[in-house]
Design a protein around this motif. Sequence first.
Motif, PDB file in Angstrom:
ATOM      1  N   LEU A 138       0.971  -1.190   0.072  1.00  0.00           N
ATOM      2  CA  LEU A 138       0.121  -0.037   0.074  1.00  0.00           C
ATOM      3  C   LEU A 138       0.867   1.380  -0.029  1.00  0.00           C
ATOM      4  CD1 LEU A 138      -2.763  -0.860   2.815  1.00  0.00           C
ATOM      5  CD2 LEU A 138      -2.914  -0.593   0.213  1.00  0.00           C
ATOM      6  N   TYR A 139       0.527   2.148  -0.512  1.00  0.00           N
ATOM      7  CA  TYR A 139       1.040   3.398  -0.509  1.00  0.00           C
ATOM      8  C   TYR A 139       0.208   4.703  -0.003  1.00  0.00           C
ATOM      9  CZ  TYR A 139      -1.591   4.363  -4.799  1.00  0.00           C
ATOM     10  OH  TYR A 139      -2.697   4.781  -5.719  1.00  0.00           O
ATOM     11  N   ALA A 140       0.648   5.766   0.879  1.00  0.00           N
ATOM     12  CA  ALA A 140      -0.060   6.450   1.623  1.00  0.00           C
ATOM     13  C   ALA A 140      -0.545   7.543   0.644  1.00  0.00           C
ATOM     14  CB  ALA A 140       0.785   6.906   2.836  1.00  0.00           C
ATOM     15  N   GLY A 141      -1.779   8.098   0.885  1.00  0.00           N
ATOM     16  CA  GLY A 141      -2.278   9.179   0.274  1.00  0.00           C
ATOM     17  C   GLY A 141      -1.812  10.458   1.299  1.00  0.00           C
ATOM     18  N   ILE A 142      -1.737  10.347   2.449  1.00  0.00           N
ATOM     19  CA  ILE A 142      -1.076  11.545   3.192  1.00  0.00           C
ATOM     20  C   ILE A 142       0.157  10.776   3.902  1.00  0.00           C
ATOM     21  CG2 ILE A 142      -3.190  12.882   3.181  1.00  0.00           C
ATOM     22  CD1 ILE A 142      -3.759  11.681   5.891  1.00  0.00           C
ATOM     23  N   LEU A 143       0.949  11.702   4.339  1.00  0.00           N
ATOM     24  CA  LEU A 143       2.003  11.535   5.416  1.00  0.00           C
ATOM     25  C   LEU A 143       1.525  12.100   6.701  1.00  0.00           C
ATOM     26  CD1 LEU A 143       5.187  11.571   3.209  1.00  0.00           C
ATOM     27  CD2 LEU A 143       4.000   9.447   4.141  1.00  0.00           C
ATOM     28  N   LEU A 144       2.108  11.720   7.889  1.00  0.00           N
ATOM     29  CA  LEU A 144       1.888  12.731   8.972  1.00  0.00           C
ATOM     30  C   LEU A 144       3.339  12.927   9.619  1.00  0.00           C
ATOM     31  CD1 LEU A 144      -1.131  10.842  11.132  1.00  0.00           C
ATOM     32  CD2 LEU A 144      -1.168  12.721   9.685  1.00  0.00           C
ATOM     33  N   GLU A 145       3.818  13.850  10.019  1.00  0.00           N
ATOM     34  CA  GLU A 145       4.878  14.601  10.410  1.00  0.00           C
ATOM     35  C   GLU A 145       4.835  15.104  11.818  1.00  0.00           C
ATOM     36  OE1 GLU A 145       7.771  13.587   9.505  1.00  0.00           O
ATOM     37  OE2 GLU A 145       7.122  12.701   7.446  1.00  0.00           O
ATOM     38  N   GLY A 146       5.906  15.575  12.438  1.00  0.00           N
ATOM     39  CA  GLY A 146       5.932  16.419  13.623  1.00  0.00           C
ATOM     40  C   GLY A 146       6.586  15.625  14.593  1.00  0.00           C
ATOM     41  N   GLY A 147       6.273  15.988  15.842  1.00  0.00           N
ATOM     42  CA  GLY A 147       6.956  15.431  16.941  1.00  0.00           C
ATOM     43  C   GLY A 147       6.790  16.139  18.372  1.00  0.00           C
ATOM     44  N   ILE A 148       7.397  15.648  19.239  1.00  0.00           N
ATOM     45  CA  ILE A 148       7.286  16.549  20.569  1.00  0.00           C
ATOM     46  C   ILE A 148       8.401  17.533  20.581  1.00  0.00           C
ATOM     47  CG2 ILE A 148       7.596  16.217  23.048  1.00  0.00           C
ATOM     48  CD1 ILE A 148       7.481  13.083  22.129  1.00  0.00           C
ATOM     49  N   VAL A 149       7.942  18.702  20.744  1.00  0.00           N
ATOM     50  CA  VAL A 149       8.847  20.015  20.221  1.00  0.00           C
ATOM     51  C   VAL A 149       9.047  20.624  21.619  1.00  0.00           C
ATOM     52  CG1 VAL A 149       7.564  20.606  18.019  1.00  0.00           C
ATOM     53  CG2 VAL A 149       6.805  21.425  20.269  1.00  0.00           C
ATOM     54  N   SER A 150       8.600  20.203  22.721  1.00  0.00           N
ATOM     55  CA  SER A 150       8.880  21.053  24.013  1.00  0.00           C
ATOM     56  C   SER A 150       8.678  20.034  25.045  1.00  0.00           C
ATOM     57  CB  SER A 150       8.106  22.391  24.078  1.00  0.00           C
ATOM     58  OG  SER A 150       8.463  23.038  25.372  1.00  0.00           O
ATOM     59  N   TYR A 151       9.388  20.011  26.092  1.00  0.00           N
ATOM     60  CA  TYR A 151       9.389  19.856  27.554  1.00  0.00           C
ATOM     61  C   TYR A 151       9.420  20.688  28.463  1.00  0.00           C
ATOM     62  CZ  TYR A 151       9.040  16.723  31.402  1.00  0.00           C
ATOM     63  OH  TYR A 151       8.616  16.092  32.680  1.00  0.00           O
ATOM     64  N   ASP A 152       8.966  21.565  29.248  1.00  0.00           N
ATOM     65  CA  ASP A 152       9.224  22.425  30.075  1.00  0.00           C
ATOM     66  C   ASP A 152       8.977  22.019  31.642  1.00  0.00           C
ATOM     67  OD1 ASP A 152       9.488  24.636  28.065  1.00  0.00           O
ATOM     68  OD2 ASP A 152       7.369  24.336  27.655  1.00  0.00           O
ATOM     69  N   SER A 153      10.014  22.115  32.313  1.00  0.00           N
ATOM     70  CA  SER A 153      10.120  21.533  33.498  1.00  0.00           C
ATOM     71  C   SER A 153       9.724  22.851  34.532  1.00  0.00           C
ATOM     72  CB  SER A 153      11.400  21.169  33.886  1.00  0.00           C
ATOM     73  OG  SER A 153      11.637  19.903  33.108  1.00  0.00           O
ATOM     74  N   ASN A 154       8.982  22.578  35.517  1.00  0.00           N
ATOM     75  CA  ASN A 154       8.987  23.336  36.627  1.00  0.00           C
ATOM     76  C   ASN A 154       8.350  24.609  36.133  1.00  0.00           C
ATOM     77  OD1 ASN A 154      10.222  21.454  38.432  1.00  0.00           O
ATOM     78  ND2 ASN A 154      12.188  22.571  38.180  1.00  0.00           N
TER      79      ASN A 154
END
Length: 457
Positions: A138-154
């Motif tokens: 199968l080939y994809a009609g759409i791709l999903l991209e991105g990620g976890i961009v921030s982790y702020d402590s305290n």
Amino acid sequence: MRIQFYLIIPFLFLFFGCGAYYNQPTGVENAIIGETTPATSLLRALPKPKTPIVVGIYKFRDQTGQYKAAENGSTFSTAVTQGATSILIKALEDSNWFVPIERENIGNLLQERNLIRSTRQEYTKNANPNEPQLTPLLYAGILLEGGIVSYDSNIITGGFGARYFGAGGSVKYRQDRVTIYLRMISTSNGKILKSVYISKTILSQAVDQSLFRYVNFKRLLEVETGYTTNEPVQMAVTEAIEKAVSSLVLEGIKDKIWEADIPKEEVVSLLAKFEAEKAEADVKGIYDRTLIARRSRFAMEFTGGLTLMDGDYANPLLRPMGRGALKYFFTLGFNLSASTNVINLANKERLDAGYITYDLNAEFILLPKDKLSPFVFGGIGYGMNKNFENLHFKFQYGAGLEYMVSKKVGIKLYAEHNLNFSDNIDYIKRGVRDDYYYRFGFGLTYYFSNKKSNVFK
């Protein structure tokens, strides 16, 4: 009896306020199916699609590059999970809107397919030309991209503690925050169709109680108890990703990228709820602050309070005062206030005089979009006694807090210092300094907002 009393205090504190204390692990637990999050039920409650969408995910990465904080030394453990791609694939399956295909480890898949082909060719003696071959990928009609961009402590830390004669306890808390971005890309032309942004807070709490006291000669009683709870970071990331997927589905329905297999009336109702949620999110600030324009251009204020004389006589007394004012807001945080004040000034056995003052103040509201906001003000005024005598000019300034109970009513508390250009306020001229007095007020402000032009946007 004294020993029993000291033991009862921490016991009651734990019994009424610390339910998690009684769920401590006492033995080995069996493996269980992973817990769901509040967003999981929302994801599974989405309407079914008319046609599921084939989607590919190559990598949904941790882009923070952040490691766990350690009190002593260093650690090489990452602050957030490195398996966000697996979490995203599970969320896509739960939504029933997407057909995820393997792309993260596509090399392993292609190698296995090549092994199948070569094995068939080498060990099949009588090759049948009609034997079915491997089905195409199968080939994809759409791709999903991105990620976890921030982790702020305290982002928030705090607590409370008290101790008396060796007995006491404390409560501490800390809040972190994780943020993800998820975007959808068309494979036919590379266009980014939609992008969503989700954040989730992570709460950690610690509760402890202790007792350290001599209950008798050479007899020391020492008791300590407590617990700590930490919201799992993986669960927070899972909830954020699931929320992102459900938002992506609803955004796609709204923009007619795909269609839901439900009647049109249900689609309209579903999108109306989603738009209301987005509108609420648009006015939300960090620390769960709701930032909206809360005040109209015209307002009326009624205040009561106390005055305190600061003149030539000793022993000043608190006396009542009243205030009525009209306000006009030029901006959301700046207004001019014209007020009439009836006050009484007194010193013990020396002075008891009444005055009427007319004040014009410029007022600055420091957090105009919050429910609770400090404000500062200053201006000029003119005063006289009840016989229209002892006329004097003055300058006043002060500060206070206002809490908006509703869109039209605010409660305020303030303190004000009045500098008079006269040394005759207490009817005696002595020294080189003019007479001053203080005012402390508590009152209501009513905001008129009947007309659309009268309300800030």
